[in-house]
Scaffold this motif. Structure first.
Motif, PDB file in Angstrom:
ATOM      1  N   LYS A 600       0.810  -1.211   0.000  1.00  0.00           N
ATOM      2  CA  LYS A 600       0.000   0.000   0.000  1.00  0.00           C
ATOM      3  C   LYS A 600       0.853   1.274   0.000  1.00  0.00           C
ATOM      4  CE  LYS A 600      -3.784   2.326   2.314  1.00  0.00           C
ATOM      5  NZ  LYS A 600      -4.655   2.372   3.484  1.00  0.00           N
ATOM      6  N   HIS A 601       1.826   1.319   0.919  1.00  0.00           N
ATOM      7  CA  HIS A 601       2.561   2.582   1.047  1.00  0.00           C
ATOM      8  C   HIS A 601       3.943   2.525   0.434  1.00  0.00           C
ATOM      9  CE1 HIS A 601      -0.599   4.106   3.466  1.00  0.00           C
ATOM     10  NE2 HIS A 601      -0.496   3.101   4.314  1.00  0.00           N
ATOM     11  N   GLN A 602       4.162   1.571  -0.429  1.00  0.00           N
ATOM     12  CA  GLN A 602       5.524   1.391  -0.875  1.00  0.00           C
ATOM     13  C   GLN A 602       5.571   1.120  -2.362  1.00  0.00           C
ATOM     14  OE1 GLN A 602       7.812  -1.501   1.527  1.00  0.00           O
ATOM     15  NE2 GLN A 602       8.743  -1.996  -0.437  1.00  0.00           N
ATOM     16  N   VAL A 603       6.618   1.569  -2.998  1.00  0.00           N
ATOM     17  CA  VAL A 603       6.737   1.307  -4.439  1.00  0.00           C
ATOM     18  C   VAL A 603       7.021  -0.164  -4.678  1.00  0.00           C
ATOM     19  CG1 VAL A 603       7.297   3.550  -5.377  1.00  0.00           C
ATOM     20  CG2 VAL A 603       9.077   2.195  -4.245  1.00  0.00           C
ATOM     21  N   GLN A 604       7.070  -0.484  -5.954  1.00  0.00           N
ATOM     22  CA  GLN A 604       7.104  -1.905  -6.317  1.00  0.00           C
ATOM     23  C   GLN A 604       8.431  -2.611  -6.064  1.00  0.00           C
ATOM     24  OE1 GLN A 604       7.520  -2.576 -10.590  1.00  0.00           O
ATOM     25  NE2 GLN A 604       6.654  -0.546 -10.819  1.00  0.00           N
ATOM     26  N   ASP A 605       8.347  -3.929  -6.166  1.00  0.00           N
ATOM     27  CA  ASP A 605       9.487  -4.783  -5.885  1.00  0.00           C
ATOM     28  C   ASP A 605       9.292  -6.043  -6.753  1.00  0.00           C
ATOM     29  OD1 ASP A 605      11.679  -5.880  -4.702  1.00  0.00           O
ATOM     30  OD2 ASP A 605      10.641  -6.481  -2.874  1.00  0.00           O
ATOM     31  N   GLN A 606      10.357  -6.789  -6.940  1.00  0.00           N
ATOM     32  CA  GLN A 606      10.196  -8.028  -7.719  1.00  0.00           C
ATOM     33  C   GLN A 606      10.882  -9.197  -7.023  1.00  0.00           C
ATOM     34  OE1 GLN A 606      10.959  -8.056 -11.938  1.00  0.00           O
ATOM     35  NE2 GLN A 606      11.373 -10.255 -11.945  1.00  0.00           N
ATOM     36  N   LEU A 607      10.264 -10.376  -7.104  1.00  0.00           N
ATOM     37  CA  LEU A 607      10.940 -11.560  -6.580  1.00  0.00           C
ATOM     38  C   LEU A 607      10.706 -12.717  -7.538  1.00  0.00           C
ATOM     39  CD1 LEU A 607       9.353 -14.103  -4.694  1.00  0.00           C
ATOM     40  CD2 LEU A 607       8.192 -12.017  -4.073  1.00  0.00           C
ATOM     41  N   TRP A 608      11.575 -13.705  -7.482  1.00  0.00           N
ATOM     42  CA  TRP A 608      11.393 -14.931  -8.259  1.00  0.00           C
ATOM     43  C   TRP A 608      10.966 -16.025  -7.302  1.00  0.00           C
ATOM     44  CZ3 TRP A 608      11.617 -16.096 -13.387  1.00  0.00           C
ATOM     45  CH2 TRP A 608      12.166 -15.131 -14.258  1.00  0.00           C
ATOM     46  N   LEU A 609       9.842 -16.638  -7.566  1.00  0.00           N
ATOM     47  CA  LEU A 609       9.459 -17.816  -6.788  1.00  0.00           C
ATOM     48  C   LEU A 609       9.951 -19.032  -7.565  1.00  0.00           C
ATOM     49  CD1 LEU A 609       8.014 -19.052  -4.366  1.00  0.00           C
ATOM     50  CD2 LEU A 609       5.929 -19.113  -5.749  1.00  0.00           C
ATOM     51  N   GLU A 625      -2.032  -2.315   6.092  1.00  0.00           N
ATOM     52  CA  GLU A 625      -1.407  -2.362   4.764  1.00  0.00           C
ATOM     53  C   GLU A 625      -1.988  -3.514   3.960  1.00  0.00           C
ATOM     54  OE1 GLU A 625       2.673  -0.637   3.893  1.00  0.00           O
ATOM     55  OE2 GLU A 625       2.980  -2.373   5.179  1.00  0.00           O
ATOM     56  N   TRP A 626      -1.727  -3.490   2.657  1.00  0.00           N
ATOM     57  CA  TRP A 626      -2.060  -4.652   1.854  1.00  0.00           C
ATOM     58  C   TRP A 626      -0.936  -4.919   0.868  1.00  0.00           C
ATOM     59  CZ3 TRP A 626      -1.688  -2.254  -2.679  1.00  0.00           C
ATOM     60  CH2 TRP A 626      -2.271  -0.993  -2.875  1.00  0.00           C
ATOM     61  N   VAL A 627      -0.960  -6.131   0.316  1.00  0.00           N
ATOM     62  CA  VAL A 627      -0.003  -6.506  -0.725  1.00  0.00           C
ATOM     63  C   VAL A 627      -0.799  -6.737  -2.002  1.00  0.00           C
ATOM     64  CG1 VAL A 627       1.445  -8.408  -1.525  1.00  0.00           C
ATOM     65  CG2 VAL A 627       1.743  -7.493   0.777  1.00  0.00           C
ATOM     66  N   LEU A 628      -0.270  -6.254  -3.121  1.00  0.00           N
ATOM     67  CA  LEU A 628      -0.883  -6.527  -4.412  1.00  0.00           C
ATOM     68  C   LEU A 628       0.193  -7.136  -5.304  1.00  0.00           C
ATOM     69  CD1 LEU A 628      -3.282  -6.089  -6.454  1.00  0.00           C
ATOM     70  CD2 LEU A 628      -2.117  -3.987  -7.105  1.00  0.00           C
ATOM     71  N   ALA A 629      -0.040  -8.357  -5.771  1.00  0.00           N
ATOM     72  CA  ALA A 629       0.986  -9.015  -6.583  1.00  0.00           C
ATOM     73  C   ALA A 629       0.524  -9.164  -8.029  1.00  0.00           C
ATOM     74  CB  ALA A 629       1.340 -10.367  -5.996  1.00  0.00           C
ATOM     75  N   LEU A 653     -10.410  -0.686  -2.667  1.00  0.00           N
ATOM     76  CA  LEU A 653     -11.199  -0.457  -3.882  1.00  0.00           C
ATOM     77  C   LEU A 653     -12.387   0.447  -3.601  1.00  0.00           C
ATOM     78  CD1 LEU A 653     -11.349  -3.960  -5.653  1.00  0.00           C
ATOM     79  CD2 LEU A 653     -10.256  -1.893  -6.515  1.00  0.00           C
ATOM     80  N   GLU A 654     -13.026   0.220  -2.478  1.00  0.00           N
ATOM     81  CA  GLU A 654     -14.219   1.017  -2.199  1.00  0.00           C
ATOM     82  C   GLU A 654     -13.891   2.434  -1.756  1.00  0.00           C
ATOM     83  OE1 GLU A 654     -17.876  -0.506  -1.006  1.00  0.00           O
ATOM     84  OE2 GLU A 654     -17.172  -2.587  -0.909  1.00  0.00           O
ATOM     85  N   SER A 655     -12.752   2.601  -1.037  1.00  0.00           N
ATOM     86  CA  SER A 655     -12.456   3.957  -0.560  1.00  0.00           C
ATOM     87  C   SER A 655     -11.756   4.792  -1.621  1.00  0.00           C
ATOM     88  CB  SER A 655     -11.627   3.901   0.724  1.00  0.00           C
ATOM     89  OG  SER A 655     -10.411   3.232   0.466  1.00  0.00           O
ATOM     90  N   ASP A 656     -10.752   4.224  -2.277  1.00  0.00           N
ATOM     91  CA  ASP A 656     -10.057   4.981  -3.308  1.00  0.00           C
ATOM     92  C   ASP A 656      -9.429   3.989  -4.289  1.00  0.00           C
ATOM     93  OD1 ASP A 656      -8.620   6.645  -4.888  1.00  0.00           O
ATOM     94  OD2 ASP A 656      -7.240   7.352  -3.332  1.00  0.00           O
ATOM     95  N   HIS A 657     -10.216   3.583  -5.291  1.00  0.00           N
ATOM     96  CA  HIS A 657      -9.758   2.513  -6.185  1.00  0.00           C
ATOM     97  C   HIS A 657      -8.583   2.922  -7.053  1.00  0.00           C
ATOM     98  CE1 HIS A 657     -12.799   4.754  -8.497  1.00  0.00           C
ATOM     99  NE2 HIS A 657     -12.130   4.389  -9.586  1.00  0.00           N
ATOM    100  N   GLN A 658      -8.385   4.241  -7.236  1.00  0.00           N
ATOM    101  CA  GLN A 658      -7.334   4.700  -8.144  1.00  0.00           C
ATOM    102  C   GLN A 658      -5.927   4.385  -7.660  1.00  0.00           C
ATOM    103  OE1 GLN A 658      -8.282   7.034 -10.827  1.00  0.00           O
ATOM    104  NE2 GLN A 658     -10.233   7.858 -10.139  1.00  0.00           N
ATOM    105  N   VAL A 659      -5.796   4.082  -6.355  1.00  0.00           N
ATOM    106  CA  VAL A 659      -4.480   3.712  -5.825  1.00  0.00           C
ATOM    107  C   VAL A 659      -3.986   2.420  -6.491  1.00  0.00           C
ATOM    108  CG1 VAL A 659      -3.277   2.979  -3.711  1.00  0.00           C
ATOM    109  CG2 VAL A 659      -4.941   4.853  -3.631  1.00  0.00           C
ATOM    110  N   ILE A 660      -4.938   1.597  -6.901  1.00  0.00           N
ATOM    111  CA  ILE A 660      -4.590   0.328  -7.555  1.00  0.00           C
ATOM    112  C   ILE A 660      -4.610   0.551  -9.066  1.00  0.00           C
ATOM    113  CG2 ILE A 660      -5.404  -2.045  -7.923  1.00  0.00           C
ATOM    114  CD1 ILE A 660      -6.511  -1.902  -5.045  1.00  0.00           C
TER     115      ILE A 660
END
Ligand code: BES
Ligand code: ZN
Length: 974
Positions: A600-609, A625-629, A653-660
């Protein structure tokens, strides 16, 4: 008998039972083991999961094999063809031809096999061909010639041997039918100024060049072509390159085309017509050809505007200049697929090239930009460098399907094209790749032989999964690295052919030469996981611990397809044991998954599973916070979370969907619905992702929602859930409908943004179908106005499909007949399609039945449109059973006409069975499979398996979910 040997009867029975269980277990385990072994072999070697079907006949003669032997190699062809555009005395349209091919002998042989299908070859001294040697070599005499019709060969057996390194000339003369069958050299008809016009055109891919002239008809057998066409004075002949010379006599022209570049037979094309063209003064030699009326009408202008920029884009992208000196695009009234990438002479369906701003929708325009871009992408990838055999077709079509968005985006930068891939490729591919009846992208070359098997390669998996995994690859390599490897690959194999691993080699080299890019494994190793095993993973993230894991995503995990692995049939209890053992041993497979994600409050990151599961601490988050992958949806996988994270995403999504990001909003919707369909999450959770749509104005999330809701419509429109669902959706779409009402000054104009116009269409159609006040009144009044004044259609082109369908559905015979008249009069193909699909919306059964009958009459519905028309009818709730009965009743007819072709046949099967969701429908489907086992299902074989599996899954899902769905809609309805 000593008592030491005495065993109680009970004990004996018990022991026998135990032994039996042990035996069963051993057999079961060994079957599972073998299955896994082949799966693993598939992972790490070049094998795939399904084995070679047993070859039925025992003959080992070269002419009984579908693949040409490696003894001969063609150098060049001289082909002269003369199509007759009037009927002959027998009432037939024909063409005559003479053809010679120069070939080199590679290995000593006394046999020539050359493809030839449905051609009537002239006899020379009792043989179907003449053979001569080149540069002083004497050719052996012909012993005998005959046709192997099943394998489509002309077989030439010689008295002596051909010598390695020496060249020979094989000459034939022939006639063929210029039929209206959309294959090989065929004819197309249309009306102009009350006159019937006939043109001669070609479609060679995949195995129809052999129907135009005898040839070594395999993509790896590249050669140079000298083509000459004989035609009437007032007509023009076109082929892959510019005409070199023209000779005329009183009645005929002979147009001679000089040598082409070295190319595959399936890319050869020629056309004889009285079409007109437009061109711009440009260096690429771009011309747009079509019916005279269409060109005069300006319908080619849009294609002309975008073609040159797209060519220039690809020159830069591939770092290779356009290999030919001209680029013709031609729109044909009868054409089986959407378009065909013949080198230098690309052929299109009219709807895929012609645009009329007064009547075509912006969706039609987008279709043109993407199709042109797709076919031009092939000019290099596919045409300059060609995959050796059809088993690698996925790379050719998947690649063009990926980069078509890049080319279209360059021509139309404001259209948001790149984001749309997730709707048209990724999510489309997921839908079939989540079935047990799916298949891996890559096939062994031995698995693809017959024309039907080749046709079947043109599947959603090849196109859409191919595009999605290549996009993922390009993104984890970064585009500059991807493009660099690609350019080098094209350089090395230019005018030649390759296999898919050649591309991986070059991409790996590009990676090695770029310091910044680090991969956990080689490109080969990573990609093999995605192309050699079917399906895709669902990534589960537990934000309470930071645990990330993967599992093969299947809609119906318990569903077993009949495996062609073992021919032994097991009794039912053993089968059950086998399935549970597979489950217990958890033998599903793994992928190397590049996961981009954000907090939520952080820029992106990448990992290899890289394993089944791993701890990734940064993904452990606090309660606010939430995680979006799968950020920007660059990966080919679905994502699931712990419930807490789902809740936090939903409230975001309901409060401010534009963040996603927009595409991730679409992904959340689509993932949630599909996880629910697979019973991984609760259906109410999925339904709740639609609540925020009240605030959503973007196209991509709405489209994703609409598709999932449409699926619900199909399931529930015959049940009591329907009313409650309608009420809820009406509430959800109302703000959108009102919003567009305002910005379009009460529907008199359209939104300015390209994708906003798509959303506007969704708003109108969903509002009308759910009964939002004022909607139907609007559409029906527009249609009525048109009926009153047929020469002045004031309905906005974007809204026509919706308005026509709605009005014809609400109306009766009068509306239908009006629509039919307008359809027959339509001079713009896009307008004709809108009417043709709207005519299927009527609720009057006899009209639908009559319309079905029309699909067997090419005077009413063109052959190219028959199967899609049946599909439109089947998507109508009243039409569905009628279409199903109709197809079954006329199965032989449809099979004969379309059974081996690409696209059409598999679509016909999936369309007519699309709505199936009851046990009765399933039993009908299985019965149908049995009844036609003998005729078979040709290129629709996989489509049928998918239909059975989908129906099975729906039945099971409905039983468990109908009630909660009903309750949820009731609780959310006003
Ligand atoms: N090569 C295909 C056309 C084709 C398909 C020929 C099947 C023979 C059998 C062409 O490049 C293609 O993919 N056309 C698509 C349109 C494209 C924009 C996805 C089509 O015809 O639908
Ligand atoms: Zn293509």
């Amino acid at each position: 008998m000593g008592k030491g040997y005495y065993i109680s009867k009970h004990l004996a029975t018990a022991a026998m039972v135990l032994a039996a269980i042990a035996l069963v277990t051993i057999i079961a385990l060994s079957v599972v083991y073998n299955r896994e072994k082949s799966k693993n072999a598939a992972k790490f070697t070049n094998a795939t999961t399904s084995p070679v079907p047993p070859t039925p006949k025992t003959s080992n003669e070269p002419w009984d094999k579908y693949r040409l032997p490696d003894t001969l190699s063609p150098e060049y062809y001289n082909v002269t063809l003369w199509p007759r555009l009037v009927k002959n005395v027998n009432g037939m349209y024909i063409f005559t031809g003479i053809s010679g091919v120069m070939f080199t002998c590679v290995k000593k042989t006394d046999l020539i096999l050359i493809h030839s299908n449905k051609l009537n070859l002239t006899l020379f001294k009792g043989h179907h061909a003449k053979l001569t040697g080149q540069s002083g070599v004497t050719a052996p005499a012909i012993k005998t010639t005959w046709f192997q019709t099943e394998k489509q060969y002309l077989v030439i057996q010689l008295e002596g041997k051909l010598k390695p390194g020496k060249s020979y000339w094989l000459y034939t003369e022939f006639t063929g039918e210029l039929a209206d069958d959309l294959e090989g050299f065929y004819r197309s008809e249309y009306m102009e100024d009350g006159e019937k016009k006939i043109i001669a055109i070609t479609q060679m891919q995949a195995t129809y060049a052999r129907k135009a002239f005898p040839c070594f008809d395999e993509p790896g057998m590249k050669a140079v072509f000298h083509i000459t066409l004989i035609h009437d004075l007032e007509t023009t002949a076109l082929s892959n390159i510019m005409g070199l010379e023209q000779h005329e006599n009183d009645i005929l022209t002979r147009t001679i085309f000089g040598p082409t570049k070295k190319m595959s037979t399936y890319l050869v094309a020629f056309v004889v017509s009285d079409f007109k063209y437009i061109s711009a003064k440009d260096k690429k030699g771009v011309r747009i050809w079509a019916r005279k009326k269409a060109i005069e009408d300006g319908q080619g202008d849009y294609a002309l505007k975008i073609t040159q920029p797209i060519l220039e884009f690809f020159e830069k992208y591939y770092n290779t200049s356009y290999p030919l000196s001209k680029s013709d695009q031609i729109a044909l009234p009868d054409f089986n697929s959407g378009a065909m990438e013949n080198w230098g002479l690309v052929t299109y369906r009219e709807t895929a090239l012609l645009y009329d701003p007064r009547t075509s929708a912006n969706g039609n325009k987008q279709r043109i930009a993407t199709v042109v871009s797709h076919e031009l992408a092939h000019m290099w990838f596919g045409n300059l460098v060609t995959l050796k055999w059809w088993n690698d077709l996925w790379l050719n079509e998947g690649f063009a399907s990926y980069v078509e968005y890049l080319g279209a985006d360059y021509a139309e930068p404001n259209w948001n094209m790149k984001d749309q891939t997730i709707l048209y490729d990724l999510q489309r591919a997921f839908a079939v790749d989540s079935l047990t009846s799916s298949h891996p992208l890559s096939r062994k070359k031995e698995e693809v032989n017959t024309p039907s098997e080749i046709s079947e390669m043109f599947s959603t998996i090849s196109y859409s999964k191919g595009a999605a995994v290549l996009k993922m690859l390009s993104e984890f390599l970064t585009e500059p690295v991807f493009a660099k490897g690609l350019g080098n690959y094209l350089k090395q194999f230019a005018f030649g052919s390759s296999v898919h691993s050649d591309l991986w080699d070059h991409l790996q080299k590009a990676v090695d030469q770029t310091p910044g890019v680090k991969l956990p494994y080689s490109v080969h190793e990573i990609m093999n996981r995605w192309i050699l095993q079917m399906g895709f993973p669902v990534i589960t993230i537990d934000t309470r611990t930071g645990n990330v894991s993967q599992k093969h995503f299947l809609l119906e995990p318990d569903y077993v397809v009949k495996h062609h692995h073992c021919n032994i049939t097991f009794p039912d209890p053993l089968k059950t044991l086998l399935i549970s053992l597979t489950a217990v041993l958890n033998l599903s497979y793994e992928w190397f998954v590049p996961i981009k994600w954000m907090k939520k409050h952080q820029v992106q990151d990448q990992l290899w599973l890289l394993q089944k599961s791993a701890l990734h601490k940064p993904m452990k988050v606090s309660k606010d916070e939430w995680v979006l992958a799968n950020l920007h949806v660059s990966g080919y996988f679905r994502v699931n979370y712990d419930l807490g994270n789902w809740e936090r995403l939903l409230s975001q999504l309901e409060s401010d969907h534009q963040v996603i990001p927009v595409v991730n909003r679409a992904q959340i919707l689509d993932d949630a619905f599909n996880l629910a369909r697979a019973s991984i999450i609760n259906i109410t959770l999925a339904l709740r992702t639609t609540k925020y749509l009240l605030h959503e104005r973007e196209y991509i999330p709405w489209e994703a929602a609409l598709r999932n809701l449409n699926y619900f419509f199909q399931l529930f429109d015959r049940s009591e859930v329907y009313g409650a669902m309608q009420a809820y959706l009406k509430k959800q779409v109302k703000p959108l409908f009102e919003y567009f009402g305002i910005i379009s000054s009460n529907w008199t104009t359209v939104a300015s943004g390209h994708t906003d116009q798509f959303t506007q269409i969704i708003a109108l159609s969903l509002a009308c179908s759910t009964g939002v006040e004022g909607c139907r009144e609007l559409t029906r009044s527009w249609f009525k106005k048109w009926m009153q004044n047929p020469h002045n259609n004031t309905i906005h082109p974007n809204l026509r499909s919706t308005v026509y369908c709605d009005a014809i559905a609400a109306g009766g015979t009068e509306e239908w007949n009006f629509g039919w008249q307008m359809f027959q009069k339509a001079t713009v193909a896009a307008e004709a399609v809108k009417l043709r699909s709207a005519l299927a919306c009527t609720k009057v059964p006899w009209l639908l039945n009559r319309y079905l009958e029309y699909t067997m009459n090419p005077e009413k519905i063109r052959k190219q449109d028959a199967t899609s028309t049946i599909g439109y009818i089947a998507s109508n709730i009243i039409g569905q059973p009628l279409a199903w009965d109709f197809v079954r009743a006329n199965w032989d007819y449809f099979f004969k006409l379309y059974g081996t072709g690409s696209f059409t046949f598999s679509r016909l099967i999936s369309d007519v069975t699309y709505r199936f969701c009851t046990p009765f429908e399933l039993s009908q489907l299985k019965r149908f499979q049995k009844d036609n086992a003998e005729t078979g299902f040709g290129s629709g074989t996989q489509a049928l398996q998918q239909a059975i599996e989908k129906t099975t899954a729906k039945i099971k899902w409905l039983a468990e979910n109908k009630e909660p769905v009903l309750q949820w809609f009731l609780s959310e309805s006003p």
